[in-house]
Design an enzyme around this catalytic site. Structure first.
Site, PDB file in Angstrom:
ATOM      1  N   CYS A  50       0.921  -1.115   0.087  1.00 57.31           N
ATOM      2  CA  CYS A  50      -0.213   0.023  -0.051  1.00 57.31           C
ATOM      3  C   CYS A  50       0.805   1.251  -0.043  1.00 57.31           C
ATOM      4  CB  CYS A  50      -0.826  -0.241   1.320  1.00 57.31           C
ATOM      5  SG  CYS A  50      -2.118   1.358   1.286  1.00 57.31           S
ATOM      6  N   CYS A  54       0.099   5.027   6.892  1.00 59.40           N
ATOM      7  CA  CYS A  54      -0.092   4.594   8.324  1.00 59.40           C
ATOM      8  C   CYS A  54       0.853   3.839   9.167  1.00 59.40           C
ATOM      9  CB  CYS A  54      -1.617   4.016   8.095  1.00 59.40           C
ATOM     10  SG  CYS A  54      -2.842   4.284   6.916  1.00 59.40           S
ATOM     11  N   CYS A  57       0.750   0.336  10.286  1.00 60.24           N
ATOM     12  CA  CYS A  57       0.146  -0.803   9.590  1.00 60.24           C
ATOM     13  C   CYS A  57       1.214  -1.586   8.882  1.00 60.24           C
ATOM     14  CB  CYS A  57      -0.849  -0.315   8.428  1.00 60.24           C
ATOM     15  SG  CYS A  57      -1.332  -1.531   7.131  1.00 60.24           S
ATOM     16  N   CYS A  94     -16.735  -9.123   5.387  1.00 60.87           N
ATOM     17  CA  CYS A  94     -16.085  -7.809   5.258  1.00 60.87           C
ATOM     18  C   CYS A  94     -14.451  -8.065   4.442  1.00 60.87           C
ATOM     19  CB  CYS A  94     -15.467  -7.220   6.410  1.00 60.87           C
ATOM     20  SG  CYS A  94     -16.709  -6.971   7.618  1.00 60.87           S
ATOM     21  N   CYS A 125     -19.554  -6.038   3.382  1.00 61.15           N
ATOM     22  CA  CYS A 125     -18.742  -4.747   3.872  1.00 61.15           C
ATOM     23  C   CYS A 125     -17.459  -4.744   3.116  1.00 61.15           C
ATOM     24  CB  CYS A 125     -18.514  -5.088   5.381  1.00 61.15           C
ATOM     25  SG  CYS A 125     -17.694  -3.676   5.883  1.00 61.15           S
ATOM     26  N   CYS A 185     -19.373   2.267   8.324  1.00 58.41           N
ATOM     27  CA  CYS A 185     -18.571   1.498   9.461  1.00 58.41           C
ATOM     28  C   CYS A 185     -17.462   2.357   9.693  1.00 58.41           C
ATOM     29  CB  CYS A 185     -18.064   0.157   9.082  1.00 58.41           C
ATOM     30  SG  CYS A 185     -17.121  -0.655  10.164  1.00 58.41           S
ATOM     31  N   ARG A 257     -17.820  -2.517  17.652  1.00 60.96           N
ATOM     32  CA  ARG A 257     -17.268  -3.872  17.339  1.00 60.96           C
ATOM     33  C   ARG A 257     -15.878  -3.904  18.196  1.00 60.96           C
ATOM     34  NH1 ARG A 257     -16.244  -4.513  11.830  1.00 60.96           N
ATOM     35  NH2 ARG A 257     -18.477  -5.218  11.513  1.00 60.96           N
TER      36      ARG A 257
HETATM   37  S1  SF4 Z   1      -4.376   1.101   6.975  1.00 60.17           S
HETATM   38 FE1  SF4 Z   1      -2.564  -0.150   5.720  1.00 60.17          FE
HETATM   39  S2  SF4 Z   1      -3.594  -0.762   3.888  1.00 60.17           S
HETATM   40 FE2  SF4 Z   1      -5.189   0.887   5.048  1.00 60.17          FE
HETATM   41  S3  SF4 Z   1      -4.480   2.584   3.883  1.00 60.17           S
HETATM   42 FE3  SF4 Z   1      -2.988   2.791   5.687  1.00 60.17          FE
HETATM   43  S4  SF4 Z   1      -1.281   1.573   5.118  1.00 60.17           S
HETATM   44 FE4  SF4 Z   1      -2.584   0.988   3.404  1.00 60.17          FE
END
Ligand code: SF4
Length: 330
Positions: A50, A54, A57, A94, A125, A185, A257
């Site tokens: 990705c 974040c 993540c 989901c 979802c 959600c 949740r």
């Molecule tokens: S949480 Fe992870 S998968 Fe989702 S947008 Fe952020 S970096 Fe990408």
């Protein structure tokens, strides 16, 4: 009477713990059957690689998390997994993809997944990142019931966690989802180094949306190797319970949740979270990439607490291995 004001939300969150739990349980009982839990199953339909940053993540391409990126799963494989999830007691399926936003070429496959899962009688979802108006409309047309898009934390703390998009971007997508007629959600993650005020403000933002989310996932950070939050100190679990109780009181009709982090929680802590108003979980061994307690462990917990799944037949959720084996043998 709750007005979601700053003073009110702070007073709720910081109330004496027993008063907070008592109030949350009363609100919960006014809107839900207290021993019934909605069970969802989560599948990563496109893992890793990705472009977003974040900090929590392992799927971000910017961190050395040792997670290998994969292409989007084939539609039939996703449908086979959904069938298994339904047989194991899930009522909502989901599907998550590690994207900033879906590309035009991704949409036909994604829409076919929604249609196929919906035809099985499961609620659908998806979480695919930011959406355009047109993509939201296409997903609704295909039968999507819920779209997950977490605001993660407070507006104030957001830039400490993510810099590749803004808090306002998140709210824009939530608006698009709502305008398309899809249930929302949206929740967040606790234990990312934020303050109690950040947790309260995150909940206030959600509760103050024109229509609050139907589903509010509260995740406990699971520090992932290679990410900037790999060494984050664990949050006091009582803060997690306070967050859930406050979410229940501020958003009385939402499914709250108990999401990521359950694999690290004791039965007692999970029981406290259910008492505080959590009434939805993910079932199965994994979430998108993180561990989850697994069906047998959950079956024991459900039996111990006399919890039942939210289905018409009141099937225990998830089913113990023995019952599944009997069904397969029959
Ligand atoms: S949480 Fe992870 S998968 Fe989702 S947008 Fe952020 S970096 Fe990408």
């Amino acid at each position: 009477m709750i007005d979601n004001s700053e003073t009110d939300a702070h007073a709720i969150y910081n109330a004496p713990f027993m008063d907070l739990l008592y109030r949350a349980q009363r609100v919960h009982r006014a809107h839900f059957e207290p021993s019934t839990i909605q069970c969802s199953k989560l599948l990563s339909i496109k893992t890793g690689g990705c472009p977003e940053d974040c900090s929590y993540c392992s799927q971000s391409a910017r961190y050395d998390s040792e997670l290998s990126a994969s292409k989007m799963m084939e539609v039939q494989k996703v449908l086979n997994e959904a069938r298994k999830a339904k047989a194991a007691g899930a009522t909502r399926y989901c599907m998550g993809a590690a994207w900033r936003s879906p590309k035009a070429r991704d949409m036909p496959g994604v829409l076919a997944m929604v249609r196929g899962v919906k035809e099985m009688g499961l609620e659908t979802c998806m979480t695919l990142g930011m959406l355009t108006d047109d993509q939201a409309a296409q997903l609704r047309e295909a039968g999507l019931d819920y779209y997950n898009h977490n605001i993660d934390t407070s507006e104030r703390y957001y830039a400490e966690v993510i810099t590749s998009r803004t808090f306002a971007d998140r709210l824009d997508t939530l608006d698009r989802v709502r305008a398309a007629g899809i249930n929302v959600c949206s929740g967040g993650i606790v234990g990312m180094g934020e303050t109690a005020d950040d947790r309260i403000d995150m909940l206030r933002t959600l509760a103050s949306l024109e229509e609050p989310p139907e589903s509010v996932p509260i995740n406990m950070l699971m520090p992932m190797k290679g990410t900037p939050m790999a060494d984050m100190a664990p949050l006091d679990p009582i803060e997690m319970v306070r967050t859930i109780a406050t979410a229940r009181i501020l958003m009385p009709r939402a499914y709250v949740r108990l999401s990521a982090g359950r694999s690290e929680m004791s039965d007692e802590l999970q029981a406290l979270c259910f008492f505080a108003g959590a009434n939805s979980i993910f079932v199965g061994d994994t979430l998108l990439t993180a561990d989850n307690p697994g069906e047998d462990k959950d079956a024991l917990l459900f039996n111990k607490l006399n919890l039942r799944a939210e289905v018409a037949e009141a099937t225990p959720c998830p089913k113990p291995a023995e019952a599944r084996a009997q069904e397969q043998a029959a």
